[in-house]
Enzyme design. Structure first.
Site, PDB file in Angstrom:
ATOM      1  N   VAL A  16      51.539  27.633  10.672  1.00 46.37           N
ATOM      2  CA  VAL A  16      51.572  27.439   9.038  1.00 46.37           C
ATOM      3  C   VAL A  16      51.696  28.702   8.496  1.00 46.37           C
ATOM      4  O   VAL A  16      51.384  29.885   9.367  1.00 46.37           O
ATOM      5  CB  VAL A  16      50.127  26.726   8.940  1.00 46.37           C
ATOM      6  CG1 VAL A  16      49.842  25.381   9.271  1.00 46.37           C
ATOM      7  CG2 VAL A  16      48.897  27.705   9.143  1.00 46.37           C
ATOM      8  N   ASP A 199      53.659  36.419   7.264  1.00 46.43           N
ATOM      9  CA  ASP A 199      54.385  37.107   8.418  1.00 46.43           C
ATOM     10  C   ASP A 199      53.310  37.564   9.267  1.00 46.43           C
ATOM     11  O   ASP A 199      53.662  38.396  10.033  1.00 46.43           O
ATOM     12  CB  ASP A 199      55.342  37.982   8.008  1.00 46.43           C
ATOM     13  CG  ASP A 199      56.406  37.373   7.093  1.00 46.43           C
ATOM     14  OD1 ASP A 199      56.975  36.547   7.225  1.00 46.43           O
ATOM     15  OD2 ASP A 199      56.769  38.108   5.889  1.00 46.43           O
ATOM     16  N   ARG A 200      52.217  36.894   9.352  1.00 44.59           N
ATOM     17  CA  ARG A 200      50.978  37.410  10.237  1.00 44.59           C
ATOM     18  C   ARG A 200      50.764  38.886   9.889  1.00 44.59           C
ATOM     19  O   ARG A 200      50.008  39.635  11.089  1.00 44.59           O
ATOM     20  CB  ARG A 200      51.703  37.213  11.838  1.00 44.59           C
ATOM     21  CG  ARG A 200      51.793  35.791  12.083  1.00 44.59           C
ATOM     22  CD  ARG A 200      50.693  34.871  11.638  1.00 44.59           C
ATOM     23  NE  ARG A 200      50.773  33.559  12.406  1.00 44.59           N
ATOM     24  CZ  ARG A 200      51.098  32.350  11.657  1.00 44.59           C
ATOM     25  NH1 ARG A 200      51.654  32.549  10.490  1.00 44.59           N
ATOM     26  NH2 ARG A 200      51.214  31.195  12.220  1.00 44.59           N
ATOM     27  N   PHE A 201      50.970  39.523   8.909  1.00 46.29           N
ATOM     28  CA  PHE A 201      50.463  40.917   8.720  1.00 46.29           C
ATOM     29  C   PHE A 201      49.154  40.303   7.879  1.00 46.29           C
ATOM     30  O   PHE A 201      49.055  40.711   6.598  1.00 46.29           O
ATOM     31  CB  PHE A 201      51.575  41.501   7.482  1.00 46.29           C
ATOM     32  CG  PHE A 201      51.431  43.006   8.106  1.00 46.29           C
ATOM     33  CD1 PHE A 201      52.160  43.364   9.267  1.00 46.29           C
ATOM     34  CD2 PHE A 201      51.251  43.828   6.773  1.00 46.29           C
ATOM     35  CE1 PHE A 201      52.105  44.764   9.296  1.00 46.29           C
ATOM     36  CE2 PHE A 201      51.224  45.232   7.083  1.00 46.29           C
ATOM     37  CZ  PHE A 201      51.725  45.592   8.447  1.00 46.29           C
TER      38      PHE A 201
END
Length: 221
Positions: A16, A199-201
């Site tokens: 997600v 973006d998983r940042f």
């Protein structure tokens, strides 16, 4: 039935996106970890998180292996987080050996987590008793019925333990607190606030207790 094994491709689809919240402001923590924790806890409840006070409690066994389970946080103030349990349980024995614990509040539906680490000590009996008296009667009976973490022969035996305790306490107006039951306080020396990022940042801010108070710093994802 078919093969229940999930192939790597199945896990790849379990993804997600994040990005509900603006970046954390380190200035929000100038008064320490507690105000932001309380605000996030309240918001998680308002956003529909069931039992937002549920936390994954981590302890360490005598063999050095980590152990986790979910318990309910029943208080938070400048002294730390409180929870209650059977002190002769597996987690109680591990806490007695190491004296340290961690706790994680996984509010995943609102893309936030709080992670706490520090010394974990038993509450005095008066504090534990004050909370015990607020528990529903059925929960009090259960505390007497169960030697938490000990093996049991089956569901029938387990139900019989409760029935025996219930019958024994039927005429007791105010059920006393078992000696093996009580509370703990986790006194944080490290608290990390985490928010999901695009973006998983991800967004991470860490509070560390020092001799002169708390210091705050941002961590890389």
């Amino acid at each position: 039935m078919g093969d229940p094994t999930l192939e790597p491709a199945d896990f790849d689809t379990m993804r997600v996106g994040y990005g509900l919240h603006p970046s954390l402001d380190v200035g929000d923590l100038h008064d320490g970890w507690l105000p932001l924790f309380a605000a996030w806890l309240e918001e998680a409840g308002h956003r529909g998180v069931r039992e937002p006070n549920a936390m994954v409690l981590g302890t360490v066994g005598v063999d050095g292996r980590p152990s986790t389970r979910t318990v309910l946080c029943k208080g938070a103030d400048d002294r730390g987080l409180t929870f209650f349990t059977t002190m002769s349980s597996r987690k109680g024995a591990q806490l007695a050996r190491s004296g340290y614990a961690s706790a994680t509040f996984p509010w995943l539906t609102v893309e936030r987590q709080v992670h706490v680490e520090g010394r974990c000590s038993p509450l005095d009996r008066a504090e534990s008793l004050a909370y015990w008296r607020t528990r529903p009667r059925g929960s009090q009976v259960a505390a007497w019925a169960s030697e938490q973490s000990q093996p049991v022969g089956g569901v029938e035996e387990l139900n019989a333990l409760y029935e025996v305790a219930e019958e024994r306490l039927a005429d007791v107006e105010e059920i006393p607190m078992p000696d093996r039951w009580g509370g703990y306080r986790l006194r944080p020396d490290r608290v990390e606030f985490w928010q999901g990022g695009r973006d998983r940042f991800h967004d991470r801010v860490e509070c560390l207790r020092g001799q002169d108070g708390w210091t705050v710093r941002r961590l890389q994802p």
